[in-house]
Motif scaffolding. Structure first.
Motif, PDB file in Angstrom:
ATOM      1  N   SER A 159       0.814  -1.214   0.000  1.00 54.84           N
ATOM      2  CA  SER A 159       0.000   0.000   0.000  1.00 54.84           C
ATOM      3  C   SER A 159       0.846   1.260   0.000  1.00 54.84           C
ATOM      4  O   SER A 159       0.332   2.341  -0.290  1.00 54.84           O
ATOM      5  N   GLY A 160       2.089   1.143   0.332  1.00 52.65           N
ATOM      6  CA  GLY A 160       2.924   2.329   0.397  1.00 52.65           C
ATOM      7  C   GLY A 160       2.727   3.140   1.655  1.00 52.65           C
ATOM      8  O   GLY A 160       3.305   4.221   1.784  1.00 52.65           O
ATOM      9  N   VAL A 161       1.917   2.660   2.609  1.00 50.33           N
ATOM     10  CA  VAL A 161       1.655   3.371   3.857  1.00 50.33           C
ATOM     11  C   VAL A 161       2.553   2.788   4.937  1.00 50.33           C
ATOM     12  O   VAL A 161       2.688   1.567   5.058  1.00 50.33           O
ATOM     13  N   ASP A 162       3.139   3.663   5.715  1.00 47.25           N
ATOM     14  CA  ASP A 162       4.008   3.227   6.809  1.00 47.25           C
ATOM     15  C   ASP A 162       3.230   2.355   7.793  1.00 47.25           C
ATOM     16  O   ASP A 162       2.078   2.649   8.142  1.00 47.25           O
ATOM     17  N   ALA A 163       3.857   1.266   8.254  1.00 46.90           N
ATOM     18  CA  ALA A 163       3.196   0.360   9.188  1.00 46.90           C
ATOM     19  C   ALA A 163       2.852   1.053  10.492  1.00 46.90           C
ATOM     20  O   ALA A 163       1.902   0.661  11.183  1.00 46.90           O
ATOM     21  N   ARG A 164       3.602   2.114  10.850  1.00 49.91           N
ATOM     22  CA  ARG A 164       3.309   2.833  12.080  1.00 49.91           C
ATOM     23  C   ARG A 164       1.984   3.588  12.008  1.00 49.91           C
ATOM     24  O   ARG A 164       1.353   3.862  13.033  1.00 49.91           O
ATOM     25  N   VAL A 165       1.550   3.912  10.790  1.00 50.62           N
ATOM     26  CA  VAL A 165       0.251   4.565  10.626  1.00 50.62           C
ATOM     27  C   VAL A 165      -0.869   3.595  10.990  1.00 50.62           C
ATOM     28  O   VAL A 165      -1.827   3.939  11.693  1.00 50.62           O
ATOM     29  N   TYR A 166      -0.758   2.355  10.497  1.00 51.95           N
ATOM     30  CA  TYR A 166      -1.745   1.337  10.839  1.00 51.95           C
ATOM     31  C   TYR A 166      -1.786   1.105  12.350  1.00 51.95           C
ATOM     32  O   TYR A 166      -2.860   1.030  12.960  1.00 51.95           O
ATOM     33  N   ALA A 167      -0.605   0.993  12.951  1.00 58.23           N
ATOM     34  CA  ALA A 167      -0.538   0.721  14.383  1.00 58.23           C
ATOM     35  C   ALA A 167      -1.132   1.866  15.198  1.00 58.23           C
ATOM     36  O   ALA A 167      -1.820   1.638  16.200  1.00 58.23           O
ATOM     37  N   CYS A 168      -0.890   3.082  14.777  1.00 63.55           N
ATOM     38  CA  CYS A 168      -1.400   4.238  15.513  1.00 63.55           C
ATOM     39  C   CYS A 168      -2.920   4.326  15.410  1.00 63.55           C
ATOM     40  O   CYS A 168      -3.608   4.593  16.402  1.00 63.55           O
ATOM     41  N   LEU A 169      -3.475   4.093  14.227  1.00 57.29           N
ATOM     42  CA  LEU A 169      -4.927   4.124  14.076  1.00 57.29           C
ATOM     43  C   LEU A 169      -5.597   3.023  14.897  1.00 57.29           C
ATOM     44  O   LEU A 169      -6.620   3.245  15.552  1.00 57.29           O
ATOM     45  N   ALA A 170      -5.011   1.823  14.858  1.00 56.41           N
ATOM     46  CA  ALA A 170      -5.576   0.719  15.636  1.00 56.41           C
ATOM     47  C   ALA A 170      -5.514   1.011  17.137  1.00 56.41           C
ATOM     48  O   ALA A 170      -6.426   0.659  17.890  1.00 56.41           O
ATOM     49  N   LYS A 171      -4.449   1.653  17.577  1.00 59.77           N
ATOM     50  CA  LYS A 171      -4.303   1.992  18.995  1.00 59.77           C
ATOM     51  C   LYS A 171      -5.405   2.937  19.451  1.00 59.77           C
ATOM     52  O   LYS A 171      -6.028   2.729  20.507  1.00 59.77           O
ATOM     53  N   HIS A 172      -5.687   3.978  18.669  1.00 52.98           N
ATOM     54  CA  HIS A 172      -6.705   4.949  19.072  1.00 52.98           C
ATOM     55  C   HIS A 172      -8.113   4.398  18.878  1.00 52.98           C
ATOM     56  O   HIS A 172      -9.044   4.870  19.551  1.00 52.98           O
TER      57      HIS A 172
END
Length: 676
Positions: A159-172
């Protein structure tokens, strides 16, 4: 496909081995740690679950992809397979099968360039990087590697999206599992602020919404909060199902407010509470109790006592049915037909109960009753209604097939509610209880259920009565019902003296004409812990009689209310306390006054809401509301005060807006038709 040959290193039984010899029948292995050798049969090696071996690049399981290709993609895969075959072997697959292999001149890069130039001459433009990619997949997977895998199962694309973006959204998103439902914008703002602090590139706002949609797969983060909390409490594992093999192995108990308004004896309009017990193995409604307020631990115990006794053995059942039949003679079943349905209702031998963490189901009184009867007590997980789905689904069935047909139905939520459900002709709760009992024995029990079937015929739904007959025919069972003394022993307890005129309980006089009770008058109980007072038991749903415990003869003496013969119908304890509070006389015997009030309440509730209210009807509700607040004497003066002389009769009372609230007409409380 497992591929083992001489020179390979494999894992076996927690160690590493080198394949030194292989003749197809047996394999010789040399241990890498101590250089010992063993010889194993090939079948024994392959059947060993600890075997770790290399797998061939091409797997027969990948051929299934060809079956999922469209005709156009399949022709395209066959075309590129022939082109890559020419690059590697210099011949097509058909020519190679006929003539065999030939010497191929030039390097792979030169042959790929020649093939690309040939395709350009035929009008097919392709880059050199694509040629190398197709050639590599051809060598690895053959024709499967030449196919276009986009949109097929197993195909992934970065997807070209940083894995930290996924982790941050899931956290919130997890922050709101137990909180109120957030908006997507709110979660994105929280995540954006945190990502900017650590220097992570934040995708565009539209892309963030797409990522939230991908992450919220059935979690209901932006849906109903109750569903989200329930899913969060579910265990993170595969779902299972516990099968109940015989009737009474497990009863599920629960209580919930009904989505309909009823008329209480004190004149108020409110929702009733339904307490339900259902047998899991047969889906039999063992007992169903309606109360004008939240159910108590006594009601939870009554669920068990009603389940273990026939309806005909309950003291108030015949009287309640007779009263309901006198009000709705055309809508209720004849007495003989109802008796047949009631006789067909199973008597459940309860072995265990499954309840939630409601206060009434974990109370000391309820647990003590279960222990005394030898019943297993299981408690569901907190805030997880899916632990007891059978009773939850049955409550929904009652709401759809019974409550929805009642006048005063108010819907399951505010968005489903009509303009003025309280303006409909509501009926008393004491009438709804016998109608519910009739619906259970005559409609629910004989009706087939789609989720209930025998193992010998899983496609054929059966009724709860049929399921009970089928299980008890092949599984040895027993009939275990509560006796009269056992049922009385489970009722609430109190202590009173036996006076010359009888027993004074809740300001009513109860008496017995028997010789034994006459001997006990003005005597002291052998139980000295209660100052000579005698043990009595009473049924909160029927205050027409109480029971006195004779300790010497070890039996119960039934004492009836002295005005019971004149009372129109049985009355509950909460009705009695309200009437006594309304009377307000604390010095004299009030049996006659209670009887007059009960007859008045009976007439008013049985007649339904009046079309043209009289002055007495108009003043009744404020007086009852004042009595509920404790202003009993003022309420009595407001009701009993005579009208001033010369006062004219008021005109007919009209609704505030006649277009919105039509005139109220008495109707049937429930449509007891065959369409249920």
């Amino acid at each position: 496909m497992i591929d083992v040959k001489v020179g390979d290193e494999i894992g076996l039984r927690g160690d590493r081995w080198l394949v030194t010899s292989c003749d197809g029948v047996s394999i010789v292995l040399q241990c890498s740690s101590d250089a010992t050798t063993i010889e194993l049969a090939t079948s024994e090696l392959l059947a060993d679950e600890s075997l770790i071996a290399a797998r061939a690049n091409r797997s027969l399981a990948d051929v299934r992809i060809l079956n999922q290709l469209s005709p156009e993609r399949r022709r395209d895969a066959e075309f590129w397979y022939e082109q890559m075959h020419l690059v590697k072997y210099g011949l097509t697959s058909a020519e190679r099968a006929r003539f065999g292999d030939i010497a191929v001149e030039g390097t792979v890069a030169e042959r790929l360039a020649m093939r690309r130039d040939d395709l350009r001459g035929r009008g097919i433009a392709v880059s050199m990087s694509s040629m190398w990619r197709r050639y590599g997949r051809f060598r690895k997977l053959g024709i499967v590697g030449c196919a276009d895998h986009r949109g097929l199962p197993g195909h992934t694309r970065g997807s070209g999206v940083d894995a930290r973006v996924y982790a941050c959204l899931a956290k919130h998103m997890r922050r709101f599992e137990k909180k109120s439902t957030p908006s997507k914008k709110q979660v994105i703002e929280y995540a954006t602020e945190e990502l900017e602090e650590v220097g992570v590139t934040v995708p565009k706002r539209s892309r963030m919404y797409e990522l939230l949609k991908e992450l919220d797969r059935g979690e209901h983060t932006f849906g109903e909060a109750s569903t989200r909390r329930s899913l969060a409490n579910s265990p993170d594992r595969a779902f299972g199902k516990i099968r109940q093999l015989y009737p009474g192995q497990e009863l599920q108990l629960d209580s919930t407010p009904l989505d309909a308004l009823v008329l209480t004896p004190d004149g108020r309009t409110e929702r009733a509470d339904l307490a339900l017990a259902i047998d899991v193995a047969t889906r039999t409604i063992a007992s169903a109790i309606l109360r004008p307020k939240a159910a108590s631990s006594v009601d939870a115990t009554e669920l068990l006592t009603k389940a273990m006794r026939p309806m005909q053995m309950h003291p108030e059942w015949e009287d309640a049915m007779s009263w309901a039949r006198s009000i709705l003679p055309h809508d209720m079943l004849p007495a003989d037909v109802l008796a047949e349905h009631a006789a067909a209702r199973p008597i459940i031998d309860i072995r265990g109960v499954f309840v939630d963490r409601g206060r009434i189901y974990v109370s000391e009184h309820f647990v003590r009753v279960l222990e005394m009867q030898g019943m297993n007590h299981r408690i569901a997980s907190p805030r997880d209604p899916t632990n007891k789905p059978i009773v939850e689904r049955t409550l929904r069935t009652i709401g759809e097939d019974f409550v929805r047909w009642m006048t005063g139905y108010k819907g399951r939520a505010i968005v489903h509610r009509g303009s003025h459900p309280e303006a409909e002709p509501l009926w008393p709760l004491t009438l709804i209880q016998p109608l519910l009992d009739e619906w259970v024995v005559s409609v629910y029990q004989p009706r087939s259920h789609s989720g209930l079937s025998l193992d010998v015929a899983p496609a054929m739904p059966v009724a709860p009565n049929e399921m009970y007959s089928g299980l008890t025919e092949f599984i040895p069972g027993r009939v275990r019902a509560l006796t009269r003394d056992e049922w009385i022993s489970l009722q609430p307890c109190d202590w009173r003296r036996i006076n010359r005129y009888g027993i004074n309980f809740e300001r009513l006089i109860y008496d017995n004409d028997g010789a034994r009770f006459h001997e006990l008058r003005r005597s002291k109980s052998p139980n000295r812990q209660h100052d000579g007072r005698w043990e009595i038991r009473y049924d909160p749903g029927n205050m027409m009689r109480i029971w006195l415990r004779d300790e010497e003869r070890q039996e119960w003496i039934e004492c009836k209310w002295i005005r019971a013969k004149d009372a129109p119908t049985p009355f509950a304890l909460d009705v009695l306390r309200h009437v006594v509070k309304l009377i307000g006389d604390k010095r004299h015997e009030i049996d006659a006054q209670v009887l007059r009030k009960l007859v008045d309440i009976h007439k008013r509730l049985g007649a339904g809401p009046p079309t043209n209210p009289t002055p007495q009807d108009k003043d009744l509700k404020p007086a009852l509301e004042a009595a509920a607040r404790g202003q009993t004497r003022a309420a009595l003066r407001a009701v009993d005060a005579p009208a001033p002389e010369g006062a004219s009769e008021p005109s007919e009372r009209q609704p505030r807006n006649s277009a919105d609230v039509p005139p109220v007409q008495p109707l049937s409380a429930v449509r007891t038709t065959d369409k249920w």
